[in-house]
Design an enzyme around this catalytic site. Structure first.
Site, PDB file in Angstrom:
ATOM      1  N   MET A  30       0.832  -1.194   0.000  1.00 53.21           N
ATOM      2  CA  MET A  30       0.000   0.000   0.000  1.00 53.21           C
ATOM      3  C   MET A  30       0.875   1.256   0.000  1.00 53.21           C
ATOM      4  O   MET A  30       0.408   2.347   0.328  1.00 53.21           O
ATOM      5  CB  MET A  30      -0.936   0.000   1.218  1.00 53.21           C
ATOM      6  CG  MET A  30      -1.898  -1.194   1.186  1.00 53.21           C
ATOM      7  SD  MET A  30      -3.455  -0.904   2.036  1.00 53.21           S
ATOM      8  CE  MET A  30      -2.894  -0.509   3.664  1.00 53.21           C
ATOM      9  N   LEU A  33       6.713   3.062   1.493  1.00 53.69           N
ATOM     10  CA  LEU A  33       7.555   1.875   1.659  1.00 53.69           C
ATOM     11  C   LEU A  33       8.669   2.098   2.681  1.00 53.69           C
ATOM     12  O   LEU A  33       9.211   3.194   2.789  1.00 53.69           O
ATOM     13  CB  LEU A  33       8.152   1.497   0.298  1.00 53.69           C
ATOM     14  CG  LEU A  33       7.119   1.276  -0.810  1.00 53.69           C
ATOM     15  CD1 LEU A  33       7.820   1.002  -2.137  1.00 53.69           C
ATOM     16  CD2 LEU A  33       6.171   0.135  -0.451  1.00 53.69           C
ATOM     17  N   GLU A  35      11.880  -0.362   5.148  1.00 52.30           N
ATOM     18  CA  GLU A  35      12.806  -1.492   4.957  1.00 52.30           C
ATOM     19  C   GLU A  35      12.127  -2.868   4.997  1.00 52.30           C
ATOM     20  O   GLU A  35      12.672  -3.832   4.464  1.00 52.30           O
ATOM     21  CB  GLU A  35      13.940  -1.443   5.983  1.00 52.30           C
ATOM     22  CG  GLU A  35      15.036  -0.493   5.568  1.00 52.30           C
ATOM     23  CD  GLU A  35      15.322   0.530   6.642  1.00 52.30           C
ATOM     24  OE1 GLU A  35      16.060   0.190   7.582  1.00 52.30           O
ATOM     25  OE2 GLU A  35      14.800   1.662   6.552  1.00 52.30           O
ATOM     26  N   HIS A  37       9.346  -3.544   3.425  1.00 44.64           N
ATOM     27  CA  HIS A  37       9.014  -3.765   2.014  1.00 44.64           C
ATOM     28  C   HIS A  37      10.285  -4.057   1.202  1.00 44.64           C
ATOM     29  O   HIS A  37      10.282  -4.916   0.322  1.00 44.64           O
ATOM     30  CB  HIS A  37       8.335  -2.527   1.421  1.00 44.64           C
ATOM     31  CG  HIS A  37       7.036  -2.159   2.078  1.00 44.64           C
ATOM     32  ND1 HIS A  37       6.898  -1.045   2.865  1.00 44.64           N
ATOM     33  CD2 HIS A  37       5.830  -2.760   2.052  1.00 44.64           C
ATOM     34  CE1 HIS A  37       5.641  -0.967   3.300  1.00 44.64           C
ATOM     35  NE2 HIS A  37       4.970  -1.989   2.830  1.00 44.64           N
ATOM     36  N   GLN A  61     -10.295  -2.575   2.250  1.00 41.94           N
ATOM     37  CA  GLN A  61      -9.816  -3.231   3.465  1.00 41.94           C
ATOM     38  C   GLN A  61      -9.830  -2.304   4.680  1.00 41.94           C
ATOM     39  O   GLN A  61      -9.389  -2.691   5.760  1.00 41.94           O
ATOM     40  CB  GLN A  61      -8.440  -3.860   3.253  1.00 41.94           C
ATOM     41  CG  GLN A  61      -7.283  -2.892   3.088  1.00 41.94           C
ATOM     42  CD  GLN A  61      -6.018  -3.625   2.656  1.00 41.94           C
ATOM     43  OE1 GLN A  61      -5.870  -4.054   1.514  1.00 41.94           O
ATOM     44  NE2 GLN A  61      -5.084  -3.795   3.578  1.00 41.94           N
ATOM     45  N   GLY A 147       5.036  -9.887   4.150  1.00 45.21           N
ATOM     46  CA  GLY A 147       5.722  -9.775   5.439  1.00 45.21           C
ATOM     47  C   GLY A 147       4.937 -10.498   6.523  1.00 45.21           C
ATOM     48  O   GLY A 147       3.710 -10.506   6.507  1.00 45.21           O
ATOM     49  N   ASP A 150       2.169  -8.964   9.347  1.00 43.00           N
ATOM     50  CA  ASP A 150       0.736  -9.211   9.185  1.00 43.00           C
ATOM     51  C   ASP A 150       0.544 -10.717   9.128  1.00 43.00           C
ATOM     52  O   ASP A 150       0.241 -11.287   8.077  1.00 43.00           O
ATOM     53  CB  ASP A 150       0.238  -8.550   7.892  1.00 43.00           C
ATOM     54  CG  ASP A 150       0.398  -7.048   7.946  1.00 43.00           C
ATOM     55  OD1 ASP A 150      -0.243  -6.431   8.801  1.00 43.00           O
ATOM     56  OD2 ASP A 150       1.179  -6.493   7.156  1.00 43.00           O
ATOM     57  N   LYS A 184       8.788  -2.455  11.885  1.00 44.34           N
ATOM     58  CA  LYS A 184       8.616  -1.404  10.872  1.00 44.34           C
ATOM     59  C   LYS A 184       7.186  -1.428  10.356  1.00 44.34           C
ATOM     60  O   LYS A 184       6.637  -2.502  10.079  1.00 44.34           O
ATOM     61  CB  LYS A 184       9.557  -1.639   9.702  1.00 44.34           C
ATOM     62  CG  LYS A 184      11.010  -1.620  10.120  1.00 44.34           C
ATOM     63  CD  LYS A 184      11.780  -0.564   9.378  1.00 44.34           C
ATOM     64  CE  LYS A 184      13.241  -0.637   9.801  1.00 44.34           C
ATOM     65  NZ  LYS A 184      13.947   0.604   9.581  1.00 44.34           N
ATOM     66  N   ARG A 187       2.534   2.863   9.437  1.00 37.73           N
ATOM     67  CA  ARG A 187       1.751   3.612  10.431  1.00 37.73           C
ATOM     68  C   ARG A 187       2.618   4.192  11.545  1.00 37.73           C
ATOM     69  O   ARG A 187       2.134   5.036  12.308  1.00 37.73           O
ATOM     70  CB  ARG A 187       0.645   2.728  11.017  1.00 37.73           C
ATOM     71  CG  ARG A 187      -0.475   2.436  10.022  1.00 37.73           C
ATOM     72  CD  ARG A 187      -1.684   1.780  10.655  1.00 37.73           C
ATOM     73  NE  ARG A 187      -2.824   1.743   9.767  1.00 37.73           N
ATOM     74  CZ  ARG A 187      -3.170   0.695   9.003  1.00 37.73           C
ATOM     75  NH1 ARG A 187      -2.454  -0.405   9.019  1.00 37.73           N
ATOM     76  NH2 ARG A 187      -4.235   0.768   8.223  1.00 37.73           N
TER      77      ARG A 187
HETATM   78  O1  PAF Z   1      -0.133  -5.822   3.561  1.00 41.32           O
HETATM   79  C1  PAF Z   1      -0.537  -4.892   2.837  1.00 41.32           C
HETATM   80  O2  PAF Z   1       0.127  -3.875   2.647  1.00 41.32           O
HETATM   81  C2  PAF Z   1      -1.906  -4.992   2.200  1.00 41.32           C
HETATM   82  O3  PAF Z   1      -2.808  -5.606   3.050  1.00 41.32           O
HETATM   83  C3  PAF Z   1      -1.896  -5.658   0.810  1.00 41.32           C
HETATM   84  C4  PAF Z   1      -1.462  -7.120   0.919  1.00 41.32           C
HETATM   85  C5  PAF Z   1      -0.975  -4.913  -0.105  1.00 41.32           C
HETATM   86  C6  PAF Z   1      -3.308  -5.640   0.214  1.00 41.32           C
HETATM   87  O4  PAF Z   1      -3.774  -4.352   0.037  1.00 41.32           O
END
Ligand code: PAF
Length: 281
Positions: A30, A33, A35, A37, A61, A147, A150, A184, A187
């Site tokens: 999303m 970005l 580290e 990512h 979401q 990652g 989550d 990291k 948010r």
């Molecule tokens: O983990 C995220 O950043 C989001 O939930 C994703 C997987 C890009 C879906 O929007």
């Protein structure tokens, strides 16, 4: 590196790669970005010939009253990071491109979204599963990288791919932390200096929980009581949940004997942060 905004352009580029026999790695994000990512992009780079990254703040979401509008966005910064990591393609669609007029189809989990984040964010995983399915159909990757911060999302996506016979291989990458332990997250940018300090209570509590489990604690109540008491020592912290669930079914357990996910969401001021550890026997 190409930056494209339409589904058609993504498909054309990927088809061209495929015609040349190249494998495709995909990192859905999303944006904003960090580290964490970058570590996914590095892994994708190692495992596949070409790397595509999507940057899309997915409205489906976010629940009502959540931070969809406030979610940080900075395409220039993101593009520079992708470029530095050797990414080949950024897909940065508009909401209209992804959810056109009369959009009507969603992908839902039966029970995997019942606990943890799904409890306090009841429509969250429906939005995640829907957008990830769409992105997989658009990008058609060989491997996709997520990652493990989550953790529930990772388990849900793996399940969805298996259940719906998608061809992509889903790869989980470890949580990346700041030097002082804070996981990291895009948010983290919401935190004031005082809150940033207070946010350390998450990783410190994760470390405490992990220690207890490693030292043989089997009783979930004892573990959760100790973890909650620790979080409550921080005046700026408010617990959303701290839970222990089965690592595969995401349902609550009473005893720690199989693979478990110990996960928490904690508000630091108005910012909701998550952290977790997986423990396998
Ligand atoms: O983990 C995220 O950043 C989001 O939930 C994703 C997987 C890009 C879906 O929007």
């Amino acid at each position: 590196m190409k930056i494209v905004t339409t589904i058609k352009e993504v498909k054309e580029t990927i088809n061209e790669w495929r015609a040349r026999g190249l494998s495709v790695g995909f990192v859905p994000t999303m944006g904003y970005l960090h580290e964490g990512h970058a570590s996914l992009m590095k892994e994708a780079k190692k495992q596949t010939d070409k790397v595509a990254v999507s940057i899309f703040v997915n409205p489906t979401q976010f629940g009502p009253g959540e931070d969809y509008d406030a979610y940080p966005r900075d395409l220039d910064h993101d593009a520079a990071m992708c470029e530095a990591e050797g990414v080949d393609l950024i897909f940065h669609p508009s909401v209209e491109e992804m959810y056109g007029k009369n959009y009507n189809t969603y992908v839902n989990m039966e029970t995997l979204g019942d606990e943890l984040c799904g409890k306090s964010r009841p429509t969250h995983f429906r939005g995640v599963c829907t957008v990830v399915t769409k992105l997989f159909n658009i990008v058609n990757p060989d491997k996709a990288f997520f990652g493990q911060k989550d953790a529930q999302q990772f388990v849900i996506i793996k399940r969805m791919v298996k259940d719906l016979n998608m061809r992509v291989e889903v790869i989980g990458c470890p949580i990346i932390r700041e030097e002082d332990g804070l996981a990291k997250s895009s948010r983290n940018t919401y935190l004031s200096a005082e809150e940033r300090q207070a946010a350390l209570i998450l990783s410190q509590t994760i470390a405490l929980g992990l220690d207890m489990v490693k030292n043989g604690e089997k009783d979930v109540n004892t573990l959760l009581t100790a973890m909650k008491e620790k979080i409550e020592t921080e005046p700026l912290a408010k617990i959303d949940y701290v839970e222990v669930v089965d690592g595969e079914t995401m349902q609550k357990v009473n005893t720690i004997e199989e693979s478990v996910l110990v996960a928490m969401a904690v508000y630091i001021g108005k910012t909701r942060l998550i952290d977790n550890f997986m423990y396998e026997f």
